[in-house]
Scaffold this motif. Structure first.
Motif, PDB file in Angstrom:
ATOM      1  N   MET B   1      -1.629   7.759   5.761  1.00  0.00           N
ATOM      2  CA  MET B   1      -1.742   8.424   7.042  1.00  0.00           C
ATOM      3  C   MET B   1      -2.289   7.516   8.117  1.00  0.00           C
ATOM      4  SD  MET B   1      -5.082  10.095   7.690  1.00  0.00           S
ATOM      5  CE  MET B   1      -5.055   8.869   8.905  1.00  0.00           C
ATOM      6  N   THR B   2      -3.195   6.658   7.689  1.00  0.00           N
ATOM      7  CA  THR B   2      -3.693   5.757   8.711  1.00  0.00           C
ATOM      8  C   THR B   2      -2.598   4.797   9.139  1.00  0.00           C
ATOM      9  OG1 THR B   2      -4.568   4.476   6.914  1.00  0.00           O
ATOM     10  CG2 THR B   2      -6.079   5.876   8.103  1.00  0.00           C
ATOM     11  N   GLY B   3      -1.577   4.711   8.305  1.00  0.00           N
ATOM     12  CA  GLY B   3      -0.454   3.894   8.702  1.00  0.00           C
ATOM     13  C   GLY B   3       0.346   4.597   9.788  1.00  0.00           C
ATOM     14  N   HIS B 125      -0.583  -1.581   5.879  1.00  0.00           N
ATOM     15  CA  HIS B 125      -0.459  -1.838   7.311  1.00  0.00           C
ATOM     16  C   HIS B 125       0.038  -3.257   7.506  1.00  0.00           C
ATOM     17  CE1 HIS B 125      -3.765   1.306   8.283  1.00  0.00           C
ATOM     18  NE2 HIS B 125      -2.713   1.822   7.710  1.00  0.00           N
ATOM     19  N   GLN B 126       0.150  -3.636   8.752  1.00  0.00           N
ATOM     20  CA  GLN B 126       0.471  -5.032   9.030  1.00  0.00           C
ATOM     21  C   GLN B 126      -0.696  -5.882   8.537  1.00  0.00           C
ATOM     22  OE1 GLN B 126       0.013  -5.939  13.355  1.00  0.00           O
ATOM     23  NE2 GLN B 126      -0.158  -3.747  13.587  1.00  0.00           N
ATOM     24  N   SER B 127      -0.401  -7.131   8.288  1.00  0.00           N
ATOM     25  CA  SER B 127      -1.394  -8.036   7.725  1.00  0.00           C
ATOM     26  C   SER B 127      -2.634  -8.145   8.610  1.00  0.00           C
ATOM     27  CB  SER B 127      -0.754  -9.409   7.548  1.00  0.00           C
ATOM     28  OG  SER B 127      -1.727 -10.377   7.342  1.00  0.00           O
ATOM     29  N   ARG B 141     -13.679   8.724  -2.489  1.00  0.00           N
ATOM     30  CA  ARG B 141     -13.159   7.600  -3.255  1.00  0.00           C
ATOM     31  C   ARG B 141     -11.983   7.065  -2.461  1.00  0.00           C
ATOM     32  NH1 ARG B 141     -14.058   5.126  -7.715  1.00  0.00           N
ATOM     33  NH2 ARG B 141     -12.443   4.099  -8.952  1.00  0.00           N
ATOM     34  N   ALA B 142     -12.071   5.826  -2.042  1.00  0.00           N
ATOM     35  CA  ALA B 142     -11.034   5.285  -1.175  1.00  0.00           C
ATOM     36  C   ALA B 142     -10.995   3.771  -1.273  1.00  0.00           C
ATOM     37  CB  ALA B 142     -11.282   5.690   0.285  1.00  0.00           C
ATOM     38  N   GLY B 143      -9.876   3.206  -0.821  1.00  0.00           N
ATOM     39  CA  GLY B 143      -9.724   1.755  -0.820  1.00  0.00           C
ATOM     40  C   GLY B 143      -8.348   1.367  -1.317  1.00  0.00           C
ATOM     41  N   PRO B 144      -8.154   0.097  -1.635  1.00  0.00           N
ATOM     42  CA  PRO B 144      -6.862  -0.357  -2.142  1.00  0.00           C
ATOM     43  C   PRO B 144      -6.465   0.477  -3.361  1.00  0.00           C
ATOM     44  CG  PRO B 144      -8.339  -2.209  -1.748  1.00  0.00           C
ATOM     45  CD  PRO B 144      -9.139  -0.977  -1.555  1.00  0.00           C
ATOM     46  N   SER B 161      -6.449  -3.518   4.684  1.00  0.00           N
ATOM     47  CA  SER B 161      -5.458  -2.495   4.377  1.00  0.00           C
ATOM     48  C   SER B 161      -4.039  -3.017   4.462  1.00  0.00           C
ATOM     49  CB  SER B 161      -5.646  -1.297   5.300  1.00  0.00           C
ATOM     50  OG  SER B 161      -5.656  -1.725   6.636  1.00  0.00           O
ATOM     51  N   ASP B 162      -3.833  -4.265   4.006  1.00  0.00           N
ATOM     52  CA  ASP B 162      -2.462  -4.763   3.989  1.00  0.00           C
ATOM     53  C   ASP B 162      -1.813  -4.523   2.629  1.00  0.00           C
ATOM     54  OD1 ASP B 162      -4.071  -6.504   2.717  1.00  0.00           O
ATOM     55  OD2 ASP B 162      -3.536  -8.268   3.878  1.00  0.00           O
TER      56      ASP B 162
END
Lengths: 186, 186
Positions: B1-3, B125-127, B141-144, B161-162
DNA sequence: CCCAGCCGTTCCGTTTACGGAACGGCAACG
DNA sequence: CGTTGCCGTTCCGTAAACGGAACGGCTGGG
């Protein structure tokens, strides 16, 4: 202008220059060209160009078409957080963005601006209060008065603010950051 | 979603009819006549009349002059009271609080709500994009996607977040948090 | 080197938002 | 009744916001 009235400048609140800058920033942030945004939003390139450069006083319809295509609400390109409470100190300006309370604690989220060449000392808060700072730009030195830390853009600091603590901008660039204050429920 | 950026919007935002109704309501609520408001705001009666009846597409300058005289922020007549831009996902609701750009990067500050019993996967996301989350309440709980971390109230997480990343609320309590997205300038 | 393609800006004719003035409607007063 | 005063709407000439097209600048490819 109609009537023999002296030209009145309204540089502050809803000036087209600031609106234009915000639109340009949003567009570039998305990596979209002016030509493409104009086409997808259904407005002329001339219009978008003039708007971004603050040379026009857009109509609501034009602004809406553009902000809709950018995926932001119309208000996002108007003057910043309107009528929000702001705290001014020697070196720090804090604007309250949101406050929030749950069963365990209450929170206040601030937008911080720290001016260079000055330092600000804050007294201790009530016991258990924590501060979380994320730096947007510049280099910030902040934390407990006897042991502050340093963070650059993208960095994060947090500490327990039941002792006096300081804020200072290192270098000659203003620091922009967000600050989250957490007050545990007593 | 953040994307995904906020893409939904309330259609009333730029509906000239709705804007006109809100202005008329605010004016009548203050017991001031159309003629008087037009004069004090420095706009023509014809303009204000047409605007209130939704027959025109006002310019930003006109709208500002009127709302300033009414003592309300411009955004107050663009959409209903207390509306904020919101992105809804399977498990996460994000509200944009502020966006900010400097020479090196741009930032978006969101207020997050994560519903319990669900998980949300966001694409990469973009790099170079980084996410900073500070938890207000609940356990997040979040992250890659391949290595998420856990944080409770007052805790802080950040990651690049790439790669695809996840959000989930542990336990049965909704998670409240702030999210800062940092987009480096290309 | 030239050319093709996209960039953002500028030019320009058309459309339209603007304000002053004129208008009809209504209420108060002599 | 007429007159006066304020109301909101309508009329209309002017200023300016609009989009299409032309322009110069930059970049990448043949």
């Amino acid at each position: 202008m109609t009537g023999a009235r002296p030209e009145q400048r309204r540089p502050s609140d809803a000036d087209p220059d600031a609106v234009g800058r915000r639109i340009r920033a949003l567009r570039e942030q998305r990596g979209v060209s002016l030509s493409t945004l104009a086409r997808t939003a259904g407005v002329g390139k001339a219009t978008l160009s003039a708007l971004e450069n603050g040379l026009r006083n857009p109509t609501l319809e034009t602004l809406y078409a553009i902000t809709a295509q950018l995926g932001v609400p119309l208000a996002a390109v108007l003057s910043g957080p309107a009528t929000t409470p702001t705290v001014q100190g020697a070196a720090v300006t804090a604007t309250l963005l949101e406050s929030f309370t749950d069963t365990d604690a209450s929170y206040e989220l601030y937008r911080l601006r720290v001016r260079p060449g000055a330092q600000q000392l804050s007294p201790a808060h009530q016991s258990g209060v924590t501060e979380h700072v994320t730096v947007f730009s510049g280099v910030l030195r902040a934390g407990p008065a006897d042991a502050p830390s340093t963070a650059a853009a993208g960095g994060h600091l947090s500490w327990t603010s039941d002792v006096p603590h300081v804020y200072a901008a290192l270098g000659d660039e203003e620091v922009a950051a967000s600050l989250l204050l957490r007050y545990p429920r007593r």
